[in-house]
Scaffold this motif. Structure first.
Motif, PDB file in Angstrom:
ATOM      1  N   LYS A 263     -41.141  -6.291 -75.100  1.00  0.00           N
ATOM      2  CA  LYS A 263     -39.963  -7.121 -75.429  1.00  0.00           C
ATOM      3  C   LYS A 263     -39.270  -7.600 -74.156  1.00  0.00           C
ATOM      4  O   LYS A 263     -38.770  -8.719 -74.078  1.00  0.00           O
ATOM      5  CB  LYS A 263     -38.969  -6.307 -76.267  1.00  0.00           C
ATOM      6  N   LEU A 264     -39.238  -6.723 -73.160  1.00  0.00           N
ATOM      7  CA  LEU A 264     -38.629  -7.097 -71.886  1.00  0.00           C
ATOM      8  C   LEU A 264     -39.387  -8.275 -71.268  1.00  0.00           C
ATOM      9  O   LEU A 264     -38.770  -9.256 -70.825  1.00  0.00           O
ATOM     10  CB  LEU A 264     -38.650  -5.885 -70.947  1.00  0.00           C
ATOM     11  N   LEU A 265     -40.710  -8.191 -71.259  1.00  0.00           N
ATOM     12  CA  LEU A 265     -41.500  -9.290 -70.695  1.00  0.00           C
ATOM     13  C   LEU A 265     -41.290 -10.580 -71.502  1.00  0.00           C
ATOM     14  O   LEU A 265     -41.199 -11.672 -70.930  1.00  0.00           O
ATOM     15  CB  LEU A 265     -42.985  -8.915 -70.653  1.00  0.00           C
TER      16      LEU A 265
ATOM     17  N   LEU B 240     -31.583 -13.781 -64.010  1.00  0.00           N
ATOM     18  CA  LEU B 240     -32.680 -12.965 -64.539  1.00  0.00           C
ATOM     19  C   LEU B 240     -32.222 -11.517 -64.698  1.00  0.00           C
ATOM     20  O   LEU B 240     -32.442 -10.882 -65.743  1.00  0.00           O
ATOM     21  CB  LEU B 240     -33.890 -13.048 -63.593  1.00  0.00           C
TER      22      LEU B 240
ATOM     23  N   LYS C  94     -47.266  -0.677 -71.707  1.00  0.00           N
ATOM     24  CA  LYS C  94     -45.925  -1.201 -71.408  1.00  0.00           C
ATOM     25  C   LYS C  94     -44.883  -0.671 -72.391  1.00  0.00           C
ATOM     26  O   LYS C  94     -43.686  -0.697 -72.094  1.00  0.00           O
ATOM     27  CB  LYS C  94     -45.922  -2.734 -71.451  1.00  0.00           C
TER      28      LYS C  94
ATOM     29  N   ASN D  54     -38.574 -11.380 -73.024  1.00  0.00           N
ATOM     30  CA  ASN D  54     -37.252 -11.884 -72.628  1.00  0.00           C
ATOM     31  C   ASN D  54     -37.285 -12.559 -71.262  1.00  0.00           C
ATOM     32  O   ASN D  54     -36.571 -13.545 -71.035  1.00  0.00           O
ATOM     33  CB  ASN D  54     -36.223 -10.743 -72.606  1.00  0.00           C
ATOM     34  N   ILE D  55     -38.101 -12.028 -70.363  1.00  0.00           N
ATOM     35  CA  ILE D  55     -38.210 -12.655 -69.034  1.00  0.00           C
ATOM     36  C   ILE D  55     -38.869 -14.035 -69.187  1.00  0.00           C
ATOM     37  O   ILE D  55     -38.446 -15.005 -68.565  1.00  0.00           O
ATOM     38  CB  ILE D  55     -38.981 -11.738 -68.064  1.00  0.00           C
TER      39      ILE D  55
ATOM     40  N   PRO E  28     -46.088   5.270 -68.138  1.00  0.00           N
ATOM     41  CA  PRO E  28     -47.219   6.139 -67.830  1.00  0.00           C
ATOM     42  C   PRO E  28     -47.606   6.027 -66.354  1.00  0.00           C
ATOM     43  O   PRO E  28     -47.274   5.041 -65.699  1.00  0.00           O
ATOM     44  CB  PRO E  28     -48.336   5.589 -68.714  1.00  0.00           C
TER      45      PRO E  28
ATOM     46  N   LEU F 112     -40.730  -1.593 -76.007  1.00  0.00           N
ATOM     47  CA  LEU F 112     -39.543  -2.064 -75.296  1.00  0.00           C
ATOM     48  C   LEU F 112     -39.930  -2.852 -74.036  1.00  0.00           C
ATOM     49  O   LEU F 112     -39.267  -3.835 -73.669  1.00  0.00           O
ATOM     50  CB  LEU F 112     -38.688  -0.840 -74.931  1.00  0.00           C
ATOM     51  N   GLY F 113     -40.996  -2.412 -73.389  1.00  0.00           N
ATOM     52  CA  GLY F 113     -41.482  -3.112 -72.195  1.00  0.00           C
ATOM     53  C   GLY F 113     -42.028  -4.487 -72.535  1.00  0.00           C
ATOM     54  O   GLY F 113     -41.783  -5.462 -71.811  1.00  0.00           O
TER      55      GLY F 113
ATOM     56  N   ILE G   8     -43.116  -2.725 -64.545  1.00  0.00           N
ATOM     57  CA  ILE G   8     -41.807  -2.375 -65.097  1.00  0.00           C
ATOM     58  C   ILE G   8     -41.125  -1.279 -64.269  1.00  0.00           C
ATOM     59  O   ILE G   8     -39.899  -1.232 -64.201  1.00  0.00           O
ATOM     60  CB  ILE G   8     -41.947  -2.003 -66.590  1.00  0.00           C
TER      61      ILE G   8
ATOM     62  N   THR H 118     -36.396   4.305 -76.096  1.00  0.00           N
ATOM     63  CA  THR H 118     -36.966   5.013 -74.945  1.00  0.00           C
ATOM     64  C   THR H 118     -38.067   4.176 -74.307  1.00  0.00           C
ATOM     65  O   THR H 118     -38.853   3.544 -75.005  1.00  0.00           O
ATOM     66  CB  THR H 118     -37.595   6.341 -75.420  1.00  0.00           C
ATOM     67  N   LEU H 119     -38.108   4.182 -73.001  1.00  0.00           N
ATOM     68  CA  LEU H 119     -39.196   3.532 -72.282  1.00  0.00           C
ATOM     69  C   LEU H 119     -39.941   4.620 -71.518  1.00  0.00           C
ATOM     70  O   LEU H 119     -39.372   5.248 -70.620  1.00  0.00           O
ATOM     71  CB  LEU H 119     -38.618   2.484 -71.320  1.00  0.00           C
TER      72      LEU H 119
ATOM     73  N   HIS I  83     -30.910  -7.341 -72.218  1.00  0.00           N
ATOM     74  CA  HIS I  83     -32.032  -6.821 -73.009  1.00  0.00           C
ATOM     75  C   HIS I  83     -31.842  -5.342 -73.328  1.00  0.00           C
ATOM     76  O   HIS I  83     -32.037  -4.901 -74.457  1.00  0.00           O
ATOM     77  CB  HIS I  83     -33.329  -7.028 -72.216  1.00  0.00           C
TER      78      HIS I  83
END
Lengths: 529, 529
Positions: free
Chosen positions: A506-508, B507, A500, A510-511, B229, A503-504, B240, B225-226, B514
């Motif tokens: 952290k996004l989760l 949301l 993830k 935040n959700i 994969p 950053l991914g 994501i 950066t995200l 974010h």
């Protein structure tokens, strides 16, 4: 009645054929039988509930025992040993959406943790209790188990989220429809659980994963209700369904699930082909997927799994004839068994048969007709019963799975198998893998590993921890997803960041924060918090 | 050179056949030709740039004009009238990921708004400038337009996000592959834009929507950066990718796109069938989708669109013979034209032909072979040129689209068409619709409406505003999504809450927060902020 310390209903069980016992003894040594705890002793160990007294909360000790663990190997060892550790302080059985709204209000008022609970079949610790200063309440969805409506024009069925697999199919079949979602856990797992954990079923090649089936529904959260309307497709911004899918009880409680269903097909047939080796078998699978041949399922056992399955089958004499026949046709010790399904109208199944023939020939496959295929279909949900049969002989079995792109399949498979075989010095682990859930881009890899118990529960669990960590690290560091179909839960959460990204993750988080500002919903699952 | 005030390249254009002009005059009255502004006059009206002086920022006035508007009808009226309103203060042309990181740093340092820009083909105001106290910089991705790599084992291609449709296909076809994504905007729109706006192409029935193609890639944001994969599938928590899909430049800038590609098929054929009426034609489509017949595209024009298309085709004599023939076979004034594609191996296309025959018969379809189908295929990307041809005659044309479940298709279609026909008192609006992008659950509805210009630009734009609002309200209040393939942009943002819910909108706002805490990325798009 459902087993409290094993799989399925007490009236069902599976015996290990004598040949299989001998086979295991040869490859991993004699089993070590550990003593089981009794249900009564576990019930006696349940601490006093911290839950408030309320008509919606049941604090009966046996019910708390029966909701404390899922179906992972550490869960299994916990139930067998009686060392449960933590229990929920109570269990709710909501009957409808209003009950769930009330439970959320109650949780706010009394500062409770809530664990949404479907069939309790998680193999990754989804519904296990995390140590908390708050009282922990499990929300068992099993009373919301009905087909609420069926739109036979749009082929959309609405179910209560707690409907288990057999009731999903029985209620649809009565009207000539199927959902077509058949995970290994089908007998017990629920439609809401499938959505929450991004489940995939054995016939995903025809019907899709739960992501493709989940059309909308209702979701109750601490911040209010989220109703997801059904559209065949939409380009109106990010798809919120895809945030609920895989939310694992962290964001809210799924109450109603609307799914895309299909009319029952005229024909369905499962057959088995043997290939001389893994290379040929996987090339066949890749060709079938990339050429969009309409199969409904596809599964290839590697050579060790093939050999193990033939041993497990019993019927020694007929299997020996089969192996002699295959040997004459160049399918010898490295042979791989491929099981496939064809589902559709008569015209369609006939056309598919015609279309796969040249590929079977090209990759030197030997068709053996439908006998083994039918046996697979009959036993497709019985594999979990095998754990108890092995346990009686002093062995434990666990499975793990991933998915990767075709270019990486062999590399990842070899590394994962090696990580398990060599995971513990001087301990033999029997490891085998099948490929399934075939996509144009790649496939899933599903690995089973069996080892004998150690002298006690503690050291048996320590073996599992070592092996699980070795395999999980190997997967994420070699281009695999930490899960193709089992989800994240608590066991995979530490491995999620690699795929993830920081950053991914952290996004989760935040959700989570958005839907559940006080982190009362299933803490420790999905995110390693 | 690309037109600055119309569609496509200046060397391409399309004439309106005389018969079509007469037809329109009959149904909606004589056109009103408005005078066009010159490019020079618009350039002269561009205000001084507020952008900092920097080697990455181009502040040339013509370049700023050419990036100020998309392709919606209000955009078209703006470019024709010369009343642009707002222009970007400058345009960047990043060559690589590092440039994009630098642009984000620059935006932080100088407090700039950024608008990511693919082909500039939005019909919903995605790339239009919102009034801002900050300087606004458009980030034109057109220099990142290459096939970076192709994994022919996993069938994954990696592209620079700015690669336009024809370059995507040309680079893949050179290696025997296709992406198969053919939106109407194909000539100009880009692969990054398709992801950002959740685009769908004409052959989605075979190749899927961009959601099914988008396997991963790179995404630059203010917070880092995200990297997404590629996995064939995963159950490891919320997906994501599905948050990037439809993000419309609000969360970050897509730099690299990895897509699932397919080997070029042996055969592809487009054919036309006429049905006696809409009911029969839509029942055929529903049956084909729900029975999983492997068509690659399917589109049905309603009776008015059928009639209009036959008029637009020119070739009056041969069309008249065709209509006489169809009339004898019971396809009269209510007849509906269905265009469909079959794509695959020789065996597959033959099998599909066999499988659809009984459905054609059941719903009284009259096959007319491949002549009209081939003509559709030849002209499949030419429709946008028609706007200029109509403009020359004093008419404007706009399209809008939605998707809904089968049970609601007729209801929604009738209400949307009525909202446009009756939207403005004493003004005739010519309205027609086709159904396309067929799913088991439902389909998309794509409505075209044509009306004559008013006496000036201002009142012509006012007509559009009224009609657009009437139709958009009708869609969201009657079970349709605000967009099946055009996205949200600024024009649809006020209508999004009905389908996402208050909690869903919040949301999305939190996800924005974010990735982009200071709201510098494409403000006003997607969310009505």
């Amino acid at each position: 009645m459902r087993r409290w310390n094993g799989w399925g209903d007490e009236s069902n069980s599976m015996d290990l054929p004598a040949s299989a016992g001998e086979f295991l003894q040869n490859v991993i040594g004699k089993g070590v039988v550990l003593a089981d705890a009794s249900l009564a002793s576990v019930i006696a160990s349940v601490p006093k509930s911290r839950a408030p007294i309320h008509k919606l909360i049941n604090t009966n000790e046996e019910i708390r025992v029966r909701h404390a663990k899922g179906q992972s190997l550490p869960d299994y060892l916990a139930t067998r040993s009686g060392h449960f550790g933590l229990f929920p302080d109570g269990v709710c059985y909501p009957e409808n959406n209003q009950d769930i709204k009330d439970i959320l209000l109650l949780a706010k008022e009394y500062n409770l943790d809530l664990i949404p609970y479907g069939g309790g079949t998680s193999v990754a610790g989804h519904i296990n209790i995390k140590q908390s200063e708050r009282a922990v309440i499990t929300v068992d969805m099993s009373h919301m188990n009905r087909l609420i409506s069926l739109d036979t024009d749009s082929n959309i069925a609405t179910f209560g989220a707690g409907t288990p697999g057999p009731m999903v199919e029985a209620q649809l079949r009565a009207k000539g429809y199927t959902l077509g979602h058949f995970p290994q856990s089908f007998e017990l797992s629920t439609i809401g659980g499938w959505v929450a954990s991004r489940s995939s079923g054995q016939q995903s090649l025809r019907y899709g994963r739960i992501e493709q089936m989940f059309a909308g529904g209702s979701f109750e959260t601490f911040e209010g209700t989220l109703d997801l309307p059904t559209f065949p497709a939409s380009s109106a911004g990010p798809d919120i369904r895809e945030i609920i899918l895989g939310s694992e009880g962290r964001f809210g409680i799924i109450t109603e699930v609307k799914v895309r269903v299909t009319k029952l097909a005229e024909q369905e047939k499962f057959s088995v082909i043997f290939f001389p080796d893994w290379q040929m078998a996987t090339k066949f699978c890749k060709a079938a997927a990339q050429n969009k041949i309409s199969l409904s399922m596809l599964r290839v056992s590697n050579a060790v799994e093939t050999q193990t399955q033939l041993k497990l089958a019993g019927h020694e004499k007929s299997i020996s004839y089969l192996e002699k026949y295959l040997s004459l046709r160049n399918c010898k010790s490295q042979k791989c068994m491929l099981t496939f399904g064809i589902t559709g109208s008569k015209q369609q199944t006939k056309a598919t048969q015609t279309q796969i023939k040249p590929f079977i020939k090209q990759y030197q496959g030997i068709s053996t007709g439908s006998m083994l295929g039918n046996r697979w279909a009959q036993n497709r949900f019985k594999f979990p019963y095998l754990r108890d049969a092995l346990w009686q002989q002093g062995y434990v079995v666990d499975t793990l799975e991933t998915a990767t792109d075709w270019h990486n399949v062999d590399n990842l498979l070899n590394k994962v198998e090696t990580s398990l075989k060599q995971g513990i010095e001087n301990k033999n682990v029997h490891v085998f893998t099948h490929l399934s859930h075939v996509y144009g881009q790649g496939c899933s890899l599903y690995t089973t590993y069996v080892f004998s118990c150690e002298k006690d529960y503690k050291s048996t669990l320590a073996c599992w921890k070592t092996l699980k960590h070795e395999a999980s690290s190997t997967i994420i560091n070699n281009g695999g997803t930490i899960s193709h179909q089992h989800g994240v839960g608590k066991d995979h959460a530490p491995y999620l960041e690699v795929e993830k990204g920081i950053l991914g993750i952290k996004l989760l988080e935040n959700i989570c924060q958005h839907f559940d500002p006080n982190k009362q919903l299933n803490p420790g699952t999905l995110l390693n918090d």
